[in-house]
Design a protein around this motif. Structure first.
Motif, PDB file in Angstrom:
ATOM      1  N   SER A   2       0.684  -1.397   0.056  1.00 20.08           N
ATOM      2  CA  SER A   2      -0.006   0.034   0.098  1.00 20.08           C
ATOM      3  C   SER A   2       1.161   1.329  -0.024  1.00 20.08           C
ATOM      4  N   PRO A   3       0.368   2.428  -0.422  1.00 26.50           N
ATOM      5  CA  PRO A   3       1.177   3.647  -0.334  1.00 26.50           C
ATOM      6  C   PRO A   3       1.729   4.021   1.029  1.00 26.50           C
ATOM      7  N   ARG A   4       0.861   3.776   2.160  1.00 26.94           N
ATOM      8  CA  ARG A   4       1.142   4.131   3.439  1.00 26.94           C
ATOM      9  C   ARG A   4       2.358   3.315   3.769  1.00 26.94           C
ATOM     10  N   HIS A   5       2.289   1.858   3.415  1.00 26.80           N
ATOM     11  CA  HIS A   5       3.544   0.896   3.717  1.00 26.80           C
ATOM     12  C   HIS A   5       4.746   1.379   2.798  1.00 26.80           C
ATOM     13  N   SER A   6       4.437   1.801   1.561  1.00 26.77           N
ATOM     14  CA  SER A   6       5.702   2.239   0.734  1.00 26.77           C
ATOM     15  C   SER A   6       6.387   3.460   1.340  1.00 26.77           C
ATOM     16  N   ALA A   7       5.668   4.391   1.850  1.00 26.34           N
ATOM     17  CA  ALA A   7       6.054   5.479   2.447  1.00 26.34           C
ATOM     18  C   ALA A   7       6.865   5.314   3.524  1.00 26.34           C
ATOM     19  N   ALA A   8       6.194   4.301   4.497  1.00 25.94           N
ATOM     20  CA  ALA A   8       6.836   4.062   5.729  1.00 25.94           C
ATOM     21  C   ALA A   8       8.320   3.202   5.398  1.00 25.94           C
ATOM     22  N   GLU A   9       8.333   2.421   4.556  1.00 27.82           N
ATOM     23  CA  GLU A   9       9.550   1.733   4.173  1.00 27.82           C
ATOM     24  C   GLU A   9      10.639   2.629   3.314  1.00 27.82           C
ATOM     25  N   ALA A  10      10.103   3.691   2.858  1.00 28.26           N
ATOM     26  CA  ALA A  10      10.990   4.819   2.224  1.00 28.26           C
ATOM     27  C   ALA A  10      11.604   5.393   3.398  1.00 28.26           C
ATOM     28  N   ARG A  11      11.009   5.911   4.573  1.00 32.79           N
ATOM     29  CA  ARG A  11      11.483   6.631   5.356  1.00 32.79           C
ATOM     30  C   ARG A  11      12.487   5.702   6.339  1.00 32.79           C
ATOM     31  N   ARG A  12      12.223   4.429   6.454  1.00 31.62           N
ATOM     32  CA  ARG A  12      12.893   3.764   7.015  1.00 31.62           C
ATOM     33  C   ARG A  12      14.314   3.388   6.481  1.00 31.62           C
ATOM     34  N   THR A  13      14.279   3.310   4.967  1.00 30.63           N
ATOM     35  CA  THR A  13      15.548   3.299   4.166  1.00 30.63           C
ATOM     36  C   THR A  13      16.315   4.712   4.252  1.00 30.63           C
ATOM     37  N   ARG A  14      15.639   5.704   4.281  1.00 32.95           N
ATOM     38  CA  ARG A  14      16.358   6.905   4.196  1.00 32.95           C
ATOM     39  C   ARG A  14      16.896   7.135   5.651  1.00 32.95           C
ATOM     40  N   GLU A  15      16.413   6.415   6.991  1.00 35.85           N
ATOM     41  CA  GLU A  15      16.912   6.514   7.976  1.00 35.85           C
ATOM     42  C   GLU A  15      18.224   5.946   8.135  1.00 35.85           C
ATOM     43  N   ARG A  16      18.308   4.679   7.523  1.00 37.14           N
ATOM     44  CA  ARG A  16      19.305   3.569   7.720  1.00 37.14           C
ATOM     45  C   ARG A  16      20.365   4.485   6.759  1.00 37.14           C
ATOM     46  N   ILE A  17      20.285   4.981   5.999  1.00 36.92           N
ATOM     47  CA  ILE A  17      21.261   5.637   4.822  1.00 36.92           C
ATOM     48  C   ILE A  17      21.800   6.851   5.660  1.00 36.92           C
ATOM     49  N   ILE A  18      21.101   7.704   6.194  1.00 38.15           N
ATOM     50  CA  ILE A  18      21.546   8.627   7.092  1.00 38.15           C
ATOM     51  C   ILE A  18      22.344   8.216   8.432  1.00 38.15           C
ATOM     52  N   GLU A  19      21.976   7.439   9.033  1.00 43.16           N
ATOM     53  CA  GLU A  19      22.712   6.765  10.189  1.00 43.16           C
ATOM     54  C   GLU A  19      24.260   6.102   9.768  1.00 43.16           C
ATOM     55  N   ARG A  20      24.205   5.373   8.618  1.00 39.28           N
ATOM     56  CA  ARG A  20      25.462   5.077   7.962  1.00 39.28           C
ATOM     57  C   ARG A  20      26.207   6.056   7.553  1.00 39.28           C
ATOM     58  N   SER A  21      25.680   6.995   6.875  1.00 34.57           N
ATOM     59  CA  SER A  21      26.475   8.247   6.491  1.00 34.57           C
ATOM     60  C   SER A  21      27.159   8.738   7.647  1.00 34.57           C
ATOM     61  N   VAL A  22      26.421   9.123   8.716  1.00 34.68           N
ATOM     62  CA  VAL A  22      27.049   9.770   9.793  1.00 34.68           C
ATOM     63  C   VAL A  22      28.144   8.983  10.419  1.00 34.68           C
ATOM     64  N   ASP A  23      27.901   7.646  10.526  1.00 35.73           N
ATOM     65  CA  ASP A  23      29.185   6.761  11.118  1.00 35.73           C
ATOM     66  C   ASP A  23      30.510   6.764  10.040  1.00 35.73           C
ATOM     67  N   LEU A  24      30.008   6.663   8.817  1.00 36.68           N
ATOM     68  CA  LEU A  24      31.097   6.663   7.866  1.00 36.68           C
ATOM     69  C   LEU A  24      31.808   8.041   7.758  1.00 36.68           C
ATOM     70  N   ALA A  25      31.032   9.025   7.806  1.00 37.96           N
ATOM     71  CA  ALA A  25      31.809  10.281   7.754  1.00 37.96           C
ATOM     72  C   ALA A  25      32.540  10.711   8.815  1.00 37.96           C
TER      73      ALA A  25
END
Length: 214
Positions: A2-25
Motif C-alpha cells: 500500500s502507499p502508506r507501507h511504501s512511504a514507511a519503508e522509504a522513511r526507514r531506508t532513508r534513516e538507514r542511509i543517514i545513520e550509516r552516513s554519519v558513522d562513515l563520515a
C-alpha cells in the motif's frame, strides 16, 4: 504494497542511509560518503540511494543535520535542566567531555573533522558547518553572560574569548582520544575547564586556578 507501507519503508531506508552516513563520515570524512560505498554497505542499489538524496552534497547535508541532532541530545540535553549560567556551563562541559570520551561517533566528533575538511572550501556544506558552529557558540556565550550577570564569573569576563578557549579544550581532547586513546585526557580536559570557569579577580577572563569539577 500500500502507499502508506511504501512511504514507511522509504522513511526507514532513508534513516538507514543517514545513520550509516554519519558513522562513515566521522571515520572517513564527508568526502568519503560516496554513493557506491554506501550502496554496498547497505545492500541497496546506487539508483535506489540516489532516489532518496539525488546528490552527494544533499547526503552530506543530511548527515550534518543528523549529527547536530545527536550532538544536541548528547551534550545540551543532559545540561538543559541545570541552573542557567555557570552551573549549566559546567554541566554542558561535563556532557561534552563524556560525549568525546565515549566516542559517540566512531571516528570522533564529526564537526571537528568536517571543519578541517571544509575550512578552505566554499559551498553549502561549509555554510551549514558555519551556521551550526555559530549556533553553538551563541548558546555557550549566552550562558557565560548569564554567569557574569549572576556574579559567578568576573564582570569583565570576555565571553567570546572564554568560549574560544573552551572550544580549544574540546578540540584538543577529541584529537588526543583519536590519536592516543582516552587515557588521562578526559581528566585533563576537566581540569582545564575548571580553571577556565573559576571565579577570579578582573583580568578580562577567568584566570587559571587548580581544580576540576566534581
Amino acid at each position: 504494497m500500500s502507499p502508506r507501507h511504501s512511504a514507511a519503508e522509504a522513511r526507514r531506508t532513508r534513516e538507514r542511509i543517514i545513520e550509516r552516513s554519519v558513522d562513515l563520515a566521522s571515520i572517513e570524512g564527508l568526502e568519503g560518503l560516496t554513493i557506491g560505498r554506501l550502496a554496498l554497505d547497505l545492500g541497496i542499489s546506487k539508483s535506489g540511494l540516489l532516489g532518496h538524496f539525488g546528490t552527494k552534497e544533499a547526503l552530506q547535508l543530511a548527515a550534518l543535520g543528523r549529527a547536530a541532532a545527536i550532538f544536541s541530545q548528547e551534550v545540551w540535553r543532559p545540561a538543559a535542566d541545570a541552573t542557567p549560567g555557570l552551573p549549566r556551563l559546567l554541566a554542558v562541559c561535563d556532557a561534552w567531555i563524556s560525549y568525546l570520551e565515549r566516542e559517540v561517533f566512531p571516528g570522533g566528533c564529526l564537526f571537528v573533522s568536517s571543519t578541517f575538511e571544509y575550512d578552505g572550501r566554499s559551498g553549502p556544506v561549509r555554510v551549514l558547518l558555519q551556521r551550526q558552529f555559530h549556533a553553538w557558540e551563541h548558546r555557550l556565550t549566552a550562558e557565560v553572560r548569564r554567569a557574569v550577570a549572576a556574579g559567578d564569573l568576573p564582570p569583565d569576563t570576555d565571553a567570546a574569548q572564554l568560549v574560544f578557549e573552551l572550544y580549544g579544550v574540546m578540540m584538543s581532547l577529541n584529537h588526543t582520544i583519536q590519536l592516543h586513546g582516552a587515557g588521562r585526557s578526559p581528566a585533563r580536559a576537566k581540569a582545564a575547564v575548571a580553571r577556565l570557569l573559576t571565579t577570579t579577580s578582573g583580568s578580562g577572563r577567568p584566570t587559571s586556578t587548580p581544580g576540576s569539577p566534581s
